[in-house]
Design an enzyme around this catalytic site. Structure first.
Site, PDB file in Angstrom:
ATOM      1  CG  HIS A  63      -1.893   0.980   1.481  1.00  0.00           C
ATOM      2  ND1 HIS A  63      -3.143   0.768   2.138  1.00  0.00           N
ATOM      3  CD2 HIS A  63      -1.787   2.382   0.850  1.00  0.00           C
ATOM      4  CE1 HIS A  63      -3.719   2.036   1.861  1.00  0.00           C
ATOM      5  NE2 HIS A  63      -3.141   2.863   1.313  1.00  0.00           N
ATOM      6  CG  LEU A  66       4.420   4.712  -6.237  1.00  0.00           C
ATOM      7  CD1 LEU A  66       4.869   3.603  -7.432  1.00  0.00           C
ATOM      8  CD2 LEU A  66       5.611   5.142  -5.534  1.00  0.00           C
ATOM      9  CG  HIS A 182      -9.965   4.666   2.996  1.00  0.00           C
ATOM     10  ND1 HIS A 182      -8.790   5.548   2.949  1.00  0.00           N
ATOM     11  CD2 HIS A 182     -10.909   5.051   3.570  1.00  0.00           C
ATOM     12  CE1 HIS A 182      -9.308   6.638   3.578  1.00  0.00           C
ATOM     13  NE2 HIS A 182     -10.294   6.484   4.270  1.00  0.00           N
ATOM     14  CG  HIS A 235      -5.228   2.653   5.988  1.00  0.00           C
ATOM     15  ND1 HIS A 235      -6.539   2.642   6.053  1.00  0.00           N
ATOM     16  CD2 HIS A 235      -5.098   3.492   4.728  1.00  0.00           C
ATOM     17  CE1 HIS A 235      -7.385   3.122   5.081  1.00  0.00           C
ATOM     18  NE2 HIS A 235      -6.274   3.578   4.534  1.00  0.00           N
ATOM     19  CG  ASN A 295      -8.296   9.372   6.295  1.00  0.00           C
ATOM     20  OD1 ASN A 295      -8.934   9.053   7.433  1.00  0.00           O
ATOM     21  ND2 ASN A 295      -9.311   9.746   5.548  1.00  0.00           N
ATOM     22  CG  ASP A 322      -1.620   5.041   3.673  1.00  0.00           C
ATOM     23  OD1 ASP A 322      -1.649   5.212   2.371  1.00  0.00           O
ATOM     24  OD2 ASP A 322      -2.578   5.472   4.599  1.00  0.00           O
ATOM     25  CG  HIS A 326       0.269  15.265   0.679  1.00  0.00           C
ATOM     26  ND1 HIS A 326      -0.631  15.162  -0.320  1.00  0.00           N
ATOM     27  CD2 HIS A 326      -0.325  14.330   1.745  1.00  0.00           C
ATOM     28  CE1 HIS A 326      -1.611  14.206   0.119  1.00  0.00           C
ATOM     29  NE2 HIS A 326      -1.230  13.594   0.978  1.00  0.00           N
TER      30      HIS A 326
HETATM   31  O1  DOR Z   1      -3.428   9.902   4.828  1.00  0.00           O
HETATM   32  C1  DOR Z   1      -3.887   9.166   3.887  1.00  0.00           C
HETATM   33  N1  DOR Z   1      -3.338   9.556   2.833  1.00  0.00           N
HETATM   34  N2  DOR Z   1      -4.688   8.269   3.871  1.00  0.00           N
HETATM   35  C2  DOR Z   1      -5.328   8.071   2.894  1.00  0.00           C
HETATM   36  O2  DOR Z   1      -6.110   6.992   2.806  1.00  0.00           O
HETATM   37  C3  DOR Z   1      -5.157   8.319   1.544  1.00  0.00           C
HETATM   38  C4  DOR Z   1      -3.587   9.024   1.345  1.00  0.00           C
HETATM   39  C5  DOR Z   1      -3.439   9.972   0.401  1.00  0.00           C
HETATM   40  O3  DOR Z   1      -3.630   9.527  -0.881  1.00  0.00           O
HETATM   41  O4  DOR Z   1      -2.879  11.102   0.370  1.00  0.00           O
END
Ligand code: DOR
Length: 463
Positions: A63, A66, A182, A235, A295, A322, A326
């Protein structure tokens, strides 16, 4: 070049191997592992001196995100796979919440092609459950399976419609791929930014109750029982979800689950800028840290303990990062406005080893949950109606003839997390400035060095 990994502590839970010895990789395949009594291979080898280091199968991440196509400012397949190699991961299954989402053969092939030309580790895309991740209509699941997706998921979003989820599970049986959910009841989590509890109250932030996850875990388990399909819960973060999973497993349902390194090591207090695990204070306790916004959210110590117990008794099958990179802009803002996610590939091993060093987790169990167990979750599906799983035989193990995917790490090497040195474009880590103990020294994929720490010198040798 053929490789000889010399004198390391070889740990392979898939075959109960725990010995000091040599590991040979010839033409990309595991050829000889001491102390097996086979004939040693002859020829020229590049030698990795591994005395004092741990040598294990390459880590497999079920999980991660990318971000390519569409969000290349956050991550690319090139940068994400380099981060994986630096973190010891040789195989990644990447989530489909890209732009466009992975809901057609064309996008699957784009990811595969890009991974082939620009990636440094193995990449297996996961396809969408619903078209455009909208939760309205099923994606073309047959087309996606034929194109080579490993599983289906709308990760980042739950499948809100129980009817759609039922149909997805029914169809997944025909295609022999698990459904990864999820689990989040959006009506309950609505606008929440962190765990519902005293920290949220103190910070004046809206909370996400544990029940938002547990309601959907319970629904999904009921649907897995109804359909007989393979369901994988992404998760897992709460003690209540663990109870539900334990009961589902007792019933013999085809339900598996994963937990992240951050839910195993951090709690909701970290949102205020400090961690119960590392005693590291990154900010004043009156402040908040958006790098701890994820999340599902970081939960309570009681939840963290339940997750650890569940990992030990196999209620939770595997650890998955996970990895959710960002940009700085996505995180440098009000807590409510910040993106959810932690850039986790490069810190996973170090923070998981903190559990080993503090006596909370057994090293062999940890390695098994990062190697053999994630592969088993996907391999059950090979026995299903659709026999052509894209996963090659032999991932997550050092058996003879398996692909030469190996992770070599120093369990005692201490280092300080500096996100500016990450290979990932995502610098969003709650461990910035923390001292971790345990560092990857080299990562080998199909016999090629995908990553090597500067301090590790290779030697040439004729055997
Ligand atoms: O914290 C998270 N970020 N949880 C997710 O389920 C998605 C992920 C994201 O794509 O940034």
């Amino acid at each position: 070049m053929n490789l000889l990994i010399k004198g390391g502590h070889i740990l392979d839970p898939s075959q109960g191997l725990d010995a000091i010895g040599d590991l040979y990789i010839v033409e990309g395949k595991i050829t000889w592992v001491e102390p097996l009594k086979e004939k040693r291979p002859l020829g020229k080898f590049a030698v990795i001196p591994a005395s004092g280091l741990l040598v294990c199968p390459g880590f497999v991440d079920l999980h991660c995100h990318l971000r390519q196509p569409g969000y290349e400012d956050k991550e690319t397949i090139a940068s994400g796979t380099r981060a994986a190699a630096k973190g010891g991961f040789t195989t990644l299954c990447c989530m489909p919440n890209t732009k466009p989402p992975v809901d057609s053969q064309a996008v699957v092939e784009y990811v595969q092609r890009t991974a082939h030309t620009e990636g440094v580790v193995r990449v297996y895309p996961i396809g969408c459950i619903s078209k455009g991740l909208k939760g309205e209509e099923l994606a073309e699941m047959g087309e996606l399976a034929a194109a080579g997706v490993m599983a289906y998921s709308d990760d980042g979003q739950p499948v809100t419609s129980s009817r759609l989820m039922r149909h997805a599970l029914e169809y997944s049986l025909a295609f022999g791929r698990p459904i990864i959910d999820h689990c989040e009841d959006k009506a309950l989590s609505a606008d929440g930014a962190m765990n519902e509890g005293w920290v949220a109250t103190r910070l004046g932030l809206k909370g996400i109750p544990a029940a938002a996850e547990e309601a959907i875990v319970a629904r999904d388990i009921a649907l897995a029982e109804l359909t007989g399909a393979c369901l994988h819960i992404a998760h897992v973060s709460t003690a209540g979800s663990v109870d539900l999973l334990r009961r589902a497993k007792d019933k013999g349902l085809a339900v598996t689950a994963e937990v992240t390194p951050h839910h195993l090591t951090l709690t909701e207090e970290r949102v205020m800028g400090f961690s119960t695990q590392t005693a590291h204070h990154t900010a004043s306790a009156l402040w908040y840290d958006t790098n701890a916004k994820v999340n599902p959210p970081l939960r309570s110590e009681k939840d963290r303990q339940a997750l650890l117990e569940a990992l030990k008794d196999d209620t939770i099958d595997a650890i998955a990062t996970d990895h959710a990179p960002h940009t700085i802009v996505d995180k440098l803002c009000e807590f409510d406005a910040a993106a959810f996610g932690i850039s986790g590939l490069e810190t996973a091993l170090g923070c998981l080893l903190s559990l080993v060093h503090s006596g909370q987790l057994d090293l062999k169990l940890l390695i098994s949950k990062l190697t053999w167990e994630p592969v088993r979750i996907l391999e059950i599906k090979k026995a299903s109606l659709f026999p052509t799983s894209p996963l090659p035989w032999g991932l997550g193990t050092l058996q003879m003839g398996a692909p030469g995917d190996v992770t070599i790490f120093d369990p005692s090497k201490e280092w300080v997390v500096n996100p500016n040195t990450f290979a990932s474009k995502g610098k969003n880590t709650p461990w910035a400035g923390c001292q971790l103990k345990g560092q990857v020294m080299a990562t080998v994929v199909a016999g090629n060095l995908a990553y090597r720490d500067d301090s590790l010198r290779l030697e040439g040798q004729s055997a």
